[in-house]
Design an enzyme around this catalytic site. Structure first.
Site, PDB file in Angstrom:
ATOM      1  CD  GLU A 295      38.675  35.508  42.621  1.00 27.11           C
ATOM      2  OE1 GLU A 295      39.658  35.099  43.246  1.00 27.11           O
ATOM      3  OE2 GLU A 295      37.911  34.744  41.995  1.00 27.11           O
TER       4      GLU A 295
ATOM      5  CD  GLU B  72      38.646  34.664  37.558  1.00 28.93           C
ATOM      6  OE1 GLU B  72      38.680  33.594  38.211  1.00 28.93           O
ATOM      7  OE2 GLU B  72      39.357  35.636  37.799  1.00 28.93           O
TER       8      GLU B  72
HETATM    9  C1  BG6 Z   1      40.220  32.955  40.690  1.00 30.52           C
HETATM   10  C2  BG6 Z   1      41.377  33.798  40.256  1.00 30.52           C
HETATM   11  O1  BG6 Z   1      40.252  32.928  42.071  1.00 30.52           O
HETATM   12  O2  BG6 Z   1      40.191  31.609  40.379  1.00 30.52           O
HETATM   13  C3  BG6 Z   1      42.218  33.196  39.163  1.00 30.52           C
HETATM   14  O3  BG6 Z   1      40.975  35.092  39.913  1.00 30.52           O
HETATM   15  C4  BG6 Z   1      42.358  31.704  39.394  1.00 30.52           C
HETATM   16  O4  BG6 Z   1      43.442  33.869  39.130  1.00 30.52           O
HETATM   17  C5  BG6 Z   1      40.959  31.090  39.329  1.00 30.52           C
HETATM   18  O5  BG6 Z   1      43.219  31.071  38.525  1.00 30.52           O
HETATM   19  C6  BG6 Z   1      40.932  29.582  39.450  1.00 30.52           C
HETATM   20  O6  BG6 Z   1      41.642  29.160  40.564  1.00 30.52           O
HETATM   21  P1  BG6 Z   1      42.809  28.090  40.453  1.00 30.52           P
HETATM   22  O7  BG6 Z   1      43.368  28.006  41.813  1.00 30.52           O
HETATM   23  O8  BG6 Z   1      42.153  26.844  39.994  1.00 30.52           O
HETATM   24  O9  BG6 Z   1      43.769  28.638  39.469  1.00 30.52           O
END
Ligand code: BG6
Length: 488
Positions: free
Chosen positions: A184, A385
């Site tokens: 990211e 993701e």
């Molecule tokens: C992304 C990241 O921004 O979102 C992850 O690459 C992160 O590391 C994921 O865990 C979800 O965000 P959060 O804050 O719910 O963990």
């Protein structure tokens, strides 16, 4: 004359990489074992949906640092990967903790114990036919590099990162095919967000800095990261020409709140200001809008002619991205020509529901994202993701009925399949975020859960660390088995 209508429909590719994604600092724990050094994630305390995480100056006794022990994947990875294999995972995305390999970041020689851990981890994946997909820098910059060098505001960071990347590429030459450089990378466009600046670029701003100073530092750091990434891509391809090395952005298609020209222009400006990183990764050059913006603001980052050649020579093989939500902007909040701090332009989308953490839920946005990225880059795409952070309830018999998670994933996968089958998007795979419960990056919580596999640990750090299968575990298994056909 058309005699009949021919409906073209591609199929989900046979070798589609179904699986899940995690990051070292969010699940490994063992923060100071076997020679591992302190990373930025090790100085972040626990927060909540309403309370930001604190970034402390080193580890302060008595504070709760959830990443220190996380879910202890460092000692549980064999049983965890076995469970992922049971779901039929074809791929597992994780990161290599920089501080396991170079504890302080500026050493000349790597830490053998750290390298050995990932050898064993990747071997375990292959034992089950799971392809490791590896991020080199996922919010894990060595804290020493932040304190001593100012993180990526310093050109020396390029050498430190490239040395780390080279060691990993050589060591895992025959074990890892899919790589990504920076997780990211475009998060840092939110230069007013201390958490994102620290985790992305290793920048700790001094009190009293102006927005202009922060934004200038962000463009400098972003540039050094892009050069570091391009050099790594070049080195990686030399070490193994079969490597597929991608970039990774947080992609959130931008929508105008209304059809007014001001809102539409604002949406365009927002997009230009946030997503140019992948243009540099893919095209090897800065988009004009960014060059002009930097120039107009008098930021003058250190960008040499040699850097520009490197950027051209180190373009990526694929574009990976996370998708959680779309972004809606309103010119009632800020006029397009006044846009600097992106957060100020964001408006609530009245048509969307939100998660318990306020994240808007927009499955169609994923199809839009795939189409936009395909049209812009003409490169294979990879969803690395996607997922829902939610509170789970464990029943008396130990089961977790997480139908809200199944619904969320079903709707997103269905939109993804339309993008592939109807729109012809070239997609390498789909990896759900946090396939096993882990520490939230944003809040440091355990109770913001994304997993198919439940881990018995709460925000206070209590629990047995026992693993169990949620309902979504059995559902995702069927999805993978049917190559995405059976979403019921
Ligand atoms: C992304 C990241 O921004 O979102 C992850 O690459 C992160 O590391 C994921 O865990 C979800 O965000 P959060 O804050 O719910 O963990």
């Amino acid at each position: 004359m058309w005699g009949f209508i021919h409906m073209y429909s591609a199929k989900m590719p046979k070798n589609f990489l179904w699986g899940g994604a995690v990051a070292a600092h969010q699940l490994e724990g063992a923060w100071n074992e076997d020679g591992k050094g302190m990373s930025v994630a090790d100085v972040m305390t626990v927060g909540s949906a309403t309370k930001p995480r604190e970034i402390t100056d080193g580890v302060i006794p008595g504070k709760n640092y959830p990443n220190h022990s996380a879910i202890d994947f460092y000692h549980h990875y064999k049983e965890d990967i076995k469970l992922m294999a049971e779901m039929g995972f074809k791929a597992l995305r994780t990161s290599i903790a920089w501080t396991r390999i170079f504890p302080k970041g500026d050493e000349k020689e790597p830490n053998e114990a750290g390298l050995k851990f990932y050898d064993d981890l990747f071997d375990t994946c292959h034992q089950y036919g799971i392809e490791p997909v590896i991020t080199l820098s996922h919010f894990e910059i060595p804290f020493h590099l932040i304190k001593e060098y100012g993180g990526f505001t310093n050109r020396k960071m390029i050498d430190f990162f490239v040395r780390f990347a080279t060691v990993c590429f050589k060591r895992y030459k025959n074990k890892v095919k899919y790589w990504m450089t920076f997780n990211e990378i475009n998060n840092q466009t939110s230069f007013n967000n201390d958490f994102l600046m620290a985790t992305n670029s290793g920048i700790l701003f001094k009190d009293g800095m102006t927005d202009e100073e922060k934004e200038a530092a962000m463009y400098q750091a972003g540039h050094y990261e892009l050069v570091a990434s391009a050099l790594a891509v070049k080195v990686g391809h030399k070490i193994n020409p079969n490597f597929k090395i991608g970039c990774m952005i947080n992609y959130s298609p931008v929508r105008p709140l209304t059809p007014s020209s001001d809102d539409v222009l604002l949406a365009d400006k927002f997009e230009q200001r946030r997503d140019w990183f992948s243009d540099v990764h893919v095209f090897g050059e800065y988009p004009n809008a960014v060059e002009v913006y930097i120039e107009r603001n008098g930021y003058r980052p250190d960008i040499t002619d040699e850097d520009r050649i490197v950027l051209k020579e180190g373009t990526v093989d694929y574009v990976a991205f996370s998708y959680y939500q779309t972004t809606t902007v309103s010119s009632e909040k800020v006029k397009p020509d006044d846009l600097t701090d992106l957060a100020q332009a964001i408006a609530k989308n009245p048509t969307l529901k939100r998660s318990d953490w306020g994240w808007e839920i927009d499955p169609e946005g994923l199809r839009i994202a795939l189409n936009q990225l395909q049209d812009r880059y003409h490169k294979p795409l990879f969803i690395v993701e996607n997922g829902l952070g939610a509170y789970d309830k464990v029943e008396a018999d130990g089961s977790v009925h997480d139908d809200y998670r199944i619904d969320y994933l079903r709707n997103h996968i269905s939109e993804m399949e339309k993008a592939v089958e109807l729109d012809g998007v070239d997609l390498m795979g789909y990896l759900t975020w946090g396939c096993i419960d882990l520490v939230s990056a944003g809040t440091g919580q355990m109770d913001k859960r994304y997993g198919f596999i439940y881990v018995d640990k709460n925000d206070a750090g209590e629990g047995t660390l026992g693993r169990s299968r949620k309902d979504s575990f059995f559902w995702y298994k069927k999805v993978i088995q049917s190559n995405g056909k059976d979403l019921n």
